[in-house]
Design an enzyme around this catalytic site. Structure first.
Site, PDB file in Angstrom:
ATOM      1  N   TRP A 101       2.003   5.843   6.034  1.00 14.22           N
ATOM      2  CA  TRP A 101       0.839   6.721   6.175  1.00 14.22           C
ATOM      3  C   TRP A 101       1.024   7.759   7.265  1.00 14.22           C
ATOM      4  O   TRP A 101       0.432   8.833   7.220  1.00 14.22           O
ATOM      5  CB  TRP A 101      -0.452   5.907   6.327  1.00 14.22           C
ATOM      6  CG  TRP A 101      -0.777   5.242   5.030  1.00 14.22           C
ATOM      7  CD1 TRP A 101      -0.676   3.921   4.731  1.00 14.22           C
ATOM      8  CD2 TRP A 101      -1.176   5.895   3.804  1.00 14.22           C
ATOM      9  NE1 TRP A 101      -0.999   3.697   3.423  1.00 14.22           N
ATOM     10  CE2 TRP A 101      -1.314   4.878   2.824  1.00 14.22           C
ATOM     11  CE3 TRP A 101      -1.430   7.214   3.450  1.00 14.22           C
ATOM     12  CZ2 TRP A 101      -1.686   5.169   1.503  1.00 14.22           C
ATOM     13  CZ3 TRP A 101      -1.816   7.497   2.128  1.00 14.22           C
ATOM     14  CH2 TRP A 101      -1.926   6.479   1.185  1.00 14.22           C
ATOM     15  N   ASP A 168      -6.548   7.793  11.652  1.00 11.21           N
ATOM     16  CA  ASP A 168      -6.686   7.293  10.285  1.00 11.21           C
ATOM     17  C   ASP A 168      -6.910   5.782  10.397  1.00 11.21           C
ATOM     18  O   ASP A 168      -5.988   5.025  10.656  1.00 11.21           O
ATOM     19  CB  ASP A 168      -5.405   7.604   9.501  1.00 11.21           C
ATOM     20  CG  ASP A 168      -5.437   7.039   8.088  1.00 11.21           C
ATOM     21  OD1 ASP A 168      -6.408   6.344   7.741  1.00 11.21           O
ATOM     22  OD2 ASP A 168      -4.476   7.283   7.333  1.00 11.21           O
ATOM     23  N   LYS A 192     -11.432  -0.802   1.733  1.00 10.76           N
ATOM     24  CA  LYS A 192     -10.763  -1.969   2.335  1.00 10.76           C
ATOM     25  C   LYS A 192     -11.751  -2.818   3.134  1.00 10.76           C
ATOM     26  O   LYS A 192     -11.867  -4.010   2.910  1.00 10.76           O
ATOM     27  CB  LYS A 192      -9.596  -1.522   3.192  1.00 10.76           C
ATOM     28  CG  LYS A 192      -8.566  -0.770   2.328  1.00 10.76           C
ATOM     29  CD  LYS A 192      -7.474  -0.156   3.098  1.00 10.76           C
ATOM     30  CE  LYS A 192      -6.752   0.914   2.341  1.00 10.76           C
ATOM     31  NZ  LYS A 192      -5.970   0.430   1.212  1.00 10.76           N
TER      32      LYS A 192
HETATM   33  C1  LIG Z   1      -3.817   3.886   6.360  1.00 14.95           C
HETATM   34  C2  LIG Z   1      -4.175   4.619   5.104  1.00 14.95           C
HETATM   35  N1  LIG Z   1      -4.376   5.930   5.172  1.00 14.95           N
HETATM   36  C3  LIG Z   1      -4.719   6.646   4.091  1.00 14.95           C
HETATM   37  C4  LIG Z   1      -4.888   6.047   2.863  1.00 14.95           C
HETATM   38  C5  LIG Z   1      -5.278   6.876   1.668  1.00 14.95           C
HETATM   39  O1  LIG Z   1      -6.560   6.556   1.269  1.00 14.95           O
HETATM   40  P1  LIG Z   1      -7.093   7.083  -0.137  1.00 14.95           P
HETATM   41  O2  LIG Z   1      -6.193   6.496  -1.178  1.00 14.95           O
HETATM   42  O3  LIG Z   1      -8.493   6.586  -0.211  1.00 14.95           O
HETATM   43  O4  LIG Z   1      -6.997   8.567  -0.095  1.00 14.95           O
HETATM   44  C6  LIG Z   1      -4.681   4.672   2.739  1.00 14.95           C
HETATM   45  C7  LIG Z   1      -4.825   4.004   1.429  1.00 14.95           C
HETATM   46  O5  LIG Z   1      -4.456   2.895   1.229  1.00 14.95           O
HETATM   47  C8  LIG Z   1      -4.319   3.934   3.896  1.00 14.95           C
HETATM   48  O6  LIG Z   1      -4.105   2.628   3.823  1.00 14.95           O
END
Ligand SMILES: Cc1ncc(COP(=O)(O)O)c(C=O)c1O
Length: 357
Positions: A101, A168, A192
């Site tokens: 991420w 994030d 989550k």
């Molecule tokens: C740490 C993290 N950031 C960003 C995201 C992206 O989220 P989304 O799929 O809702 O855009 C996720 C998704 O699992 C994540 O775990």
């Protein structure tokens, strides 16, 4: 058979929340209509958005310096929206490459501004969070992936830097109390720890909105648009926000974030102790950076990986297969995961050890 859902997200939801949401989907509060059929501007739905917003503020003890908004597009959209709102094209943000991420954040921000990558643990499969780095002068904010959902590392202490953190927190939002003075922006998708896919909670410190950014920010991506319209600039994700509101009520009723933290630590300790004890398994992450949310581990005899997955599934444990590019196992234990489910997984790891010996 009772299912123990270790999925990384969408993930387990408290049963009482699911039951109430299911009822409201049939009919909401004697209106003769499903919740999903009601206008986002009707008083009942606006009250839900307001309560969800207030509960986030209450649970995190946010001061009036912070705004809370509900957006769509997931945390993925925020990886672009945050730099778009906060940084000029020739200015830079800083990111430590902690995993999947962080890499996504670097790529997204690089389309919008400059990015200093201060360190990376890629060479060791992101088994730790790099800690020896210096923030370059002029950095506008420090992007932090609070918990790397796929790789399984987590900040247990956030960096202390002279610039605001933009965090994030998609996989550990509302799982512990926060040192709020460090953060300029926090965002998290709901699927989550606080609801369904479809809504993203964004917390913005008010002074971050005053940054003079030399670009045209399309209204739909401008934080100020959503703050000034109480998240009703466009059709809000009504049902996901409703399920978030119910989950936030549940979180409060459990005892709030201190209790979430205690419970999450208890579950993580139970599982990691077994991973460390059991000669069949090895944890993927160094002790001090292990995630309380997503425990990544592997089996020392790779030819047994599928047998263990099958054995777990036959006994109701689902969702522990690692991310395709990472492999191995990942057990996700968000707020709503009961201790009992983690105990079942631990018991199965012991039983499997005996079976093969
Ligand atoms: C740490 C993290 N950031 C960003 C995201 C992206 O989220 P989304 O799929 O809702 O855009 C996720 C998704 O699992 C994540 O775990």
């Amino acid at each position: 058979m009772k299912i123990h859902n270790f999925s990384p997200g969408p993930a387990v939801i408290p049963p009482s929340v699911l039951a109430e949401a299911a009822d409201s989907l049939k009919e909401y509060q004697g209106t003769g209509m499903s919740f999903a059929e009601m206008s986002h501007r009707s008083p009942k739905i606006m009250a839900v958005i307001e309560e969800a917003t207030d509960l986030v503020k209450e649970l995190l003890s946010l001061t009036p310096d912070f705004e809370v908004i509900w957006m769509t597009g997931g945390a993925s959209a925020q990886l672009a929206i945050a730099p778009m709102n906060l940084v000029n094209p020739q200015q830079a943000i800083a990111v430590v490459d902690t995993g999947y991420w962080a890499t996504k954040a670097i790529k997204a921000a690089a389309q919008i501004c400059k990015v200093h990558v201060l360190g990376s643990s890629k060479e060791t499969n992101y088994d730790r969070i790099p800690k020896n780095w210096a923030l370059p002068r002029g950095t506008q904010y420090f992007h932090v992936v609070s918990n790397e959902t796929i790789d399984g590392n987590q900040y247990h202490e956030y960096p202390s830097v002279k610039v605001p953190l933009v965090a994030d927190m998609t996989s550990d939002f509302l799982t512990k109390p926060l040192p709020l003075d460090k953060f300029g922006v926090i965002f998290a998708s709901a699927q989550k720890n606080f609801g369904l896919a479809g809504t993203t909670c964004v917390i913005v410190r008010k002074d971050m909105l005053d940054r003079k950014v030399k670009r045209t920010i399309p209204h739909i991506f401008d934080y100020k648009t959503h703050v000034s319209t109480q998240s009703l600039y466009h059709t809000a994700a009504t049902f996901p926000i409703y399920v978030s509101m119910l989950t936030l009520r549940w979180t409060k009723a459990q005892g709030g974030l201190a209790e979430m933290q205690r419970h999450n630590n208890e579950k993580a300790t139970l599982l990691y102790d077994e991973i460390d004890r059991n000669a069949l398994f090895t944890a993927s992450i160094v002790k001090e950076d292990r995630s309380t949310m997503n425990a990544c581990f592997r089996i020392n005899q790779p030819e047994l990986e599928q047998s263990f997955l099958d054995f777990a599934e036959q006994n109701g444990v689902v969702g522990i297969k690692g991310f395709p590019t990472v492999g191995d196992f990942r057990a996700s234990m968000y707020n709503a995961m009961p201790l009992e489910s983690v105990q079942i997984l631990v018991d199965l790891m012991r039983e499997f050890e005996q079976k093969i010996n």
